[in-house]
Design a protein around this motif. Structure first.
Motif, PDB file in Angstrom:
ATOM      1  N   SER A 113     -38.096  96.541 -81.703  1.00  0.00           N
ATOM      2  CA  SER A 113     -37.348  95.620 -82.554  1.00  0.00           C
ATOM      3  C   SER A 113     -37.933  95.669 -83.961  1.00  0.00           C
ATOM      4  O   SER A 113     -39.081  95.266 -84.174  1.00  0.00           O
ATOM      5  N   TYR A 114     -37.155  96.181 -84.905  1.00  0.00           N
ATOM      6  CA  TYR A 114     -37.610  96.298 -86.290  1.00  0.00           C
ATOM      7  C   TYR A 114     -36.836  95.329 -87.177  1.00  0.00           C
ATOM      8  O   TYR A 114     -35.711  94.941 -86.883  1.00  0.00           O
ATOM      9  N   ASP A 115     -37.475  94.971 -88.285  1.00  0.00           N
ATOM     10  CA  ASP A 115     -36.819  94.101 -89.255  1.00  0.00           C
ATOM     11  C   ASP A 115     -36.051  94.914 -90.287  1.00  0.00           C
ATOM     12  O   ASP A 115     -35.043  94.446 -90.814  1.00  0.00           O
ATOM     13  N   ILE A 116     -36.526  96.141 -90.569  1.00  0.00           N
ATOM     14  CA  ILE A 116     -35.887  97.002 -91.562  1.00  0.00           C
ATOM     15  C   ILE A 116     -36.179  98.462 -91.217  1.00  0.00           C
ATOM     16  O   ILE A 116     -37.260  98.781 -90.708  1.00  0.00           O
ATOM     17  N   ALA A 117     -35.233  99.333 -91.501  1.00  0.00           N
ATOM     18  CA  ALA A 117     -35.439 100.780 -91.372  1.00  0.00           C
ATOM     19  C   ALA A 117     -35.490 101.393 -92.769  1.00  0.00           C
ATOM     20  O   ALA A 117     -34.593 101.161 -93.580  1.00  0.00           O
ATOM     21  N   ILE A 118     -36.558 102.146 -93.046  1.00  0.00           N
ATOM     22  CA  ILE A 118     -36.696 102.865 -94.313  1.00  0.00           C
ATOM     23  C   ILE A 118     -36.363 104.319 -94.028  1.00  0.00           C
ATOM     24  O   ILE A 118     -37.100 105.003 -93.310  1.00  0.00           O
ATOM     25  N   LEU A 119     -35.255 104.798 -94.571  1.00  0.00           N
ATOM     26  CA  LEU A 119     -34.760 106.129 -94.224  1.00  0.00           C
ATOM     27  C   LEU A 119     -34.820 107.112 -95.380  1.00  0.00           C
ATOM     28  O   LEU A 119     -34.331 106.825 -96.474  1.00  0.00           O
ATOM     29  N   ASP A 120     -35.423 108.269 -95.119  1.00  0.00           N
ATOM     30  CA  ASP A 120     -35.274 109.408 -96.018  1.00  0.00           C
ATOM     31  C   ASP A 120     -34.031 110.147 -95.532  1.00  0.00           C
ATOM     32  O   ASP A 120     -33.892 110.421 -94.341  1.00  0.00           O
ATOM     33  N   ARG A 121     -33.130 110.469 -96.425  1.00  0.00           N
ATOM     34  CA  ARG A 121     -31.876 111.097 -96.009  1.00  0.00           C
ATOM     35  C   ARG A 121     -32.078 112.533 -95.532  1.00  0.00           C
ATOM     36  O   ARG A 121     -31.387 113.006 -94.637  1.00  0.00           O
ATOM     37  N   ASP A 122     -33.030 113.241 -96.139  1.00  0.00           N
ATOM     38  CA  ASP A 122     -33.227 114.656 -95.849  1.00  0.00           C
ATOM     39  C   ASP A 122     -34.359 114.843 -94.850  1.00  0.00           C
ATOM     40  O   ASP A 122     -35.508 115.118 -95.209  1.00  0.00           O
ATOM     41  N   ILE A 123     -34.048 114.663 -93.556  1.00  0.00           N
ATOM     42  CA  ILE A 123     -35.024 114.843 -92.488  1.00  0.00           C
ATOM     43  C   ILE A 123     -34.438 115.767 -91.434  1.00  0.00           C
ATOM     44  O   ILE A 123     -33.224 115.960 -91.369  1.00  0.00           O
ATOM     45  N   PRO A 124     -35.311 116.383 -90.593  1.00  0.00           N
ATOM     46  CA  PRO A 124     -34.793 117.213 -89.497  1.00  0.00           C
ATOM     47  C   PRO A 124     -33.868 116.410 -88.606  1.00  0.00           C
ATOM     48  O   PRO A 124     -34.116 115.235 -88.341  1.00  0.00           O
ATOM     49  N   GLY A 125     -32.823 117.050 -88.118  1.00  0.00           N
ATOM     50  CA  GLY A 125     -31.739 116.364 -87.423  1.00  0.00           C
ATOM     51  C   GLY A 125     -32.138 115.490 -86.256  1.00  0.00           C
ATOM     52  O   GLY A 125     -33.165 115.708 -85.630  1.00  0.00           O
ATOM     53  N   PRO A 126     -31.291 114.491 -86.001  1.00  0.00           N
ATOM     54  CA  PRO A 126     -30.188 114.047 -86.851  1.00  0.00           C
ATOM     55  C   PRO A 126     -30.684 113.609 -88.234  1.00  0.00           C
ATOM     56  O   PRO A 126     -31.785 113.087 -88.347  1.00  0.00           O
ATOM     57  N   SER A 127     -29.858 113.801 -89.221  1.00  0.00           N
ATOM     58  CA  SER A 127     -30.235 113.483 -90.592  1.00  0.00           C
ATOM     59  C   SER A 127     -30.361 111.972 -90.797  1.00  0.00           C
ATOM     60  O   SER A 127     -29.921 111.172 -89.967  1.00  0.00           O
ATOM     61  N   GLY A 128     -30.937 111.609 -91.934  1.00  0.00           N
ATOM     62  CA  GLY A 128     -31.032 110.196 -92.264  1.00  0.00           C
ATOM     63  C   GLY A 128     -29.665 109.549 -92.366  1.00  0.00           C
ATOM     64  O   GLY A 128     -29.476 108.391 -91.997  1.00  0.00           O
ATOM     65  N   ASP A 129     -28.694 110.312 -92.858  1.00  0.00           N
ATOM     66  CA  ASP A 129     -27.333 109.795 -92.952  1.00  0.00           C
ATOM     67  C   ASP A 129     -26.772 109.488 -91.569  1.00  0.00           C
ATOM     68  O   ASP A 129     -26.113 108.460 -91.361  1.00  0.00           O
ATOM     69  N   GLU A 130     -27.051 110.384 -90.625  1.00  0.00           N
ATOM     70  CA  GLU A 130     -26.555 110.180 -89.263  1.00  0.00           C
ATOM     71  C   GLU A 130     -27.230 108.967 -88.619  1.00  0.00           C
ATOM     72  O   GLU A 130     -26.580 108.162 -87.933  1.00  0.00           O
ATOM     73  N   ILE A 131     -28.528 108.825 -88.850  1.00  0.00           N
ATOM     74  CA  ILE A 131     -29.241 107.668 -88.297  1.00  0.00           C
ATOM     75  C   ILE A 131     -28.688 106.385 -88.886  1.00  0.00           C
ATOM     76  O   ILE A 131     -28.500 105.381 -88.185  1.00  0.00           O
ATOM     77  N   ALA A 132     -28.397 106.396 -90.190  1.00  0.00           N
ATOM     78  CA  ALA A 132     -27.817 105.216 -90.832  1.00  0.00           C
ATOM     79  C   ALA A 132     -26.481 104.860 -90.191  1.00  0.00           C
ATOM     80  O   ALA A 132     -26.197 103.689 -89.906  1.00  0.00           O
ATOM     81  N   SER A 133     -25.655 105.867 -89.949  1.00  0.00           N
ATOM     82  CA  SER A 133     -24.351 105.635 -89.325  1.00  0.00           C
ATOM     83  C   SER A 133     -24.504 105.058 -87.918  1.00  0.00           C
ATOM     84  O   SER A 133     -23.752 104.172 -87.506  1.00  0.00           O
ATOM     85  N   ARG A 134     -25.484 105.553 -87.178  1.00  0.00           N
ATOM     86  CA  ARG A 134     -25.711 105.057 -85.816  1.00  0.00           C
ATOM     87  C   ARG A 134     -26.172 103.595 -85.839  1.00  0.00           C
ATOM     88  O   ARG A 134     -25.764 102.793 -84.990  1.00  0.00           O
ATOM     89  N   ILE A 135     -27.044 103.274 -86.794  1.00  0.00           N
ATOM     90  CA  ILE A 135     -27.529 101.895 -86.898  1.00  0.00           C
ATOM     91  C   ILE A 135     -26.363 100.951 -87.172  1.00  0.00           C
ATOM     92  O   ILE A 135     -26.236  99.894 -86.549  1.00  0.00           O
ATOM     93  N   VAL A 136     -25.511 101.341 -88.103  1.00  0.00           N
ATOM     94  CA  VAL A 136     -24.350 100.504 -88.437  1.00  0.00           C
ATOM     95  C   VAL A 136     -23.442 100.360 -87.223  1.00  0.00           C
ATOM     96  O   VAL A 136     -22.960  99.262 -86.901  1.00  0.00           O
ATOM     97  N   ALA A 137     -23.210 101.482 -86.523  1.00  0.00           N
ATOM     98  CA  ALA A 137     -22.320 101.461 -85.360  1.00  0.00           C
ATOM     99  C   ALA A 137     -22.896 100.634 -84.215  1.00  0.00           C
ATOM    100  O   ALA A 137     -22.140 100.088 -83.398  1.00  0.00           O
ATOM    101  N   SER A 138     -24.222 100.507 -84.159  1.00  0.00           N
ATOM    102  CA  SER A 138     -24.850  99.759 -83.068  1.00  0.00           C
ATOM    103  C   SER A 138     -24.575  98.265 -83.166  1.00  0.00           C
ATOM    104  O   SER A 138     -24.705  97.523 -82.185  1.00  0.00           O
TER     105      SER A 138
END
Length: 230
Positions: free
Chosen positions: A44-69
């Motif tokens: 359980s986290y309070d905030i996710a700090i994402l770098d967009r350019d990371i080995p897959g899934p990308s930061g963008d994909e992780i952001a999309s998954r968080i929103v979808a969750s």
């Protein structure tokens, strides 16, 4: 507060984690998208700090998954991509804030605390309960007008207890919110820290132990938790 740092540059990730620890913010590190999603799924986290350019899934994909969750977990994108179009894309993906590299650690901390406050239903930054005045931004604590010096870990534990507004917080939740993933679940760290915190705050004791359940701030008869707006 506990955050997840998703960053594939070990030196950068370590520097951010160490800087946040100095501000009583517990932080875990994920060097790739797969590890990030695993940690997000079990902790359980309070905030996710994402770098967009990371080995897959990308930061963008992780952001999309968080929103979808649907968890509502705030996202701060921390990246070298500083063009307006890059920022626009980040916000469109669901980022709540966007900070470009290089950056000042103090600015990152301020942005994280602001995001945490927004998530707490716009709760003002300074809170008061049972004679305690707690300012997470300045990391200052006063009891009945008297300044109380706390260690970073003691402040982190107190911050969680105060946020509960008199409700009981289990030792497991304190361990999860104030420590990182390297904490031993069988450690006595929570009990020891709460005991030391209780002594720092002084008598009469403000932190009550609820046997077999956890800890809470004793608001006393007729005392109500409140938030300060100035």
């Amino acid at each position: 507060m506990r955050v997840l740092i998703v960053e594939d540059e070990p030196l950068m990730a370590g520097a951010v984690r160490d800087g946040l620890r100095l501000e009583a913010i517990a932080a875990d590190i994920a060097g790739d998208g797969e590890t990030a999603w695993e940690l997000l799924s079990v902790n359980s986290y309070d905030i996710a700090i994402l770098d967009r350019d990371i080995p897959g899934p990308s930061g963008d994909e992780i952001a999309s998954r968080i929103v979808a969750s649907g968890t509502g977990l705030p996202i701060l994108m921390l990246t070298a991509a500083d063009r307006l179009d890059d920022k626009a894309t980040g916000f469109e993906l669901g980022a709540d804030d966007y900070l470009t590299k290089p950056f000042e650690m103090r600015e990152l901390v301020l942005r994280l605390r602001a995001l945490a406050r927004r998530r707490g239903h716009n709760r003002p930054p300074v809170r008061e309960i049972a004679g305690l005045r707690v300012d997470p931004f300045r990391r200052e604590v006063y009891r009945d007008g008297r300044y109380v010096a706390l260690t970073r870990k003691q402040f982190a534990v107190l911050d969680v207890l105060v946020a509960a507004e008199g409700g009981v917080v289990s030792a497991e939740e304190l361990l999860e919110r104030a420590w990182d993933e390297n904490a031993d679940p069988f450690t006595n760290s929570v009990r020891i820290t709460v005991s030391a915190l209780r002594k720092r705050l002084g008598e009469p004791w403000l932190i009550t132990t609820v046997p077999g359940v956890g800890y809470r701030i004793d608001t006393g008869p007729g005392t109500e938790a409140s938030d300060l707006r100035g």
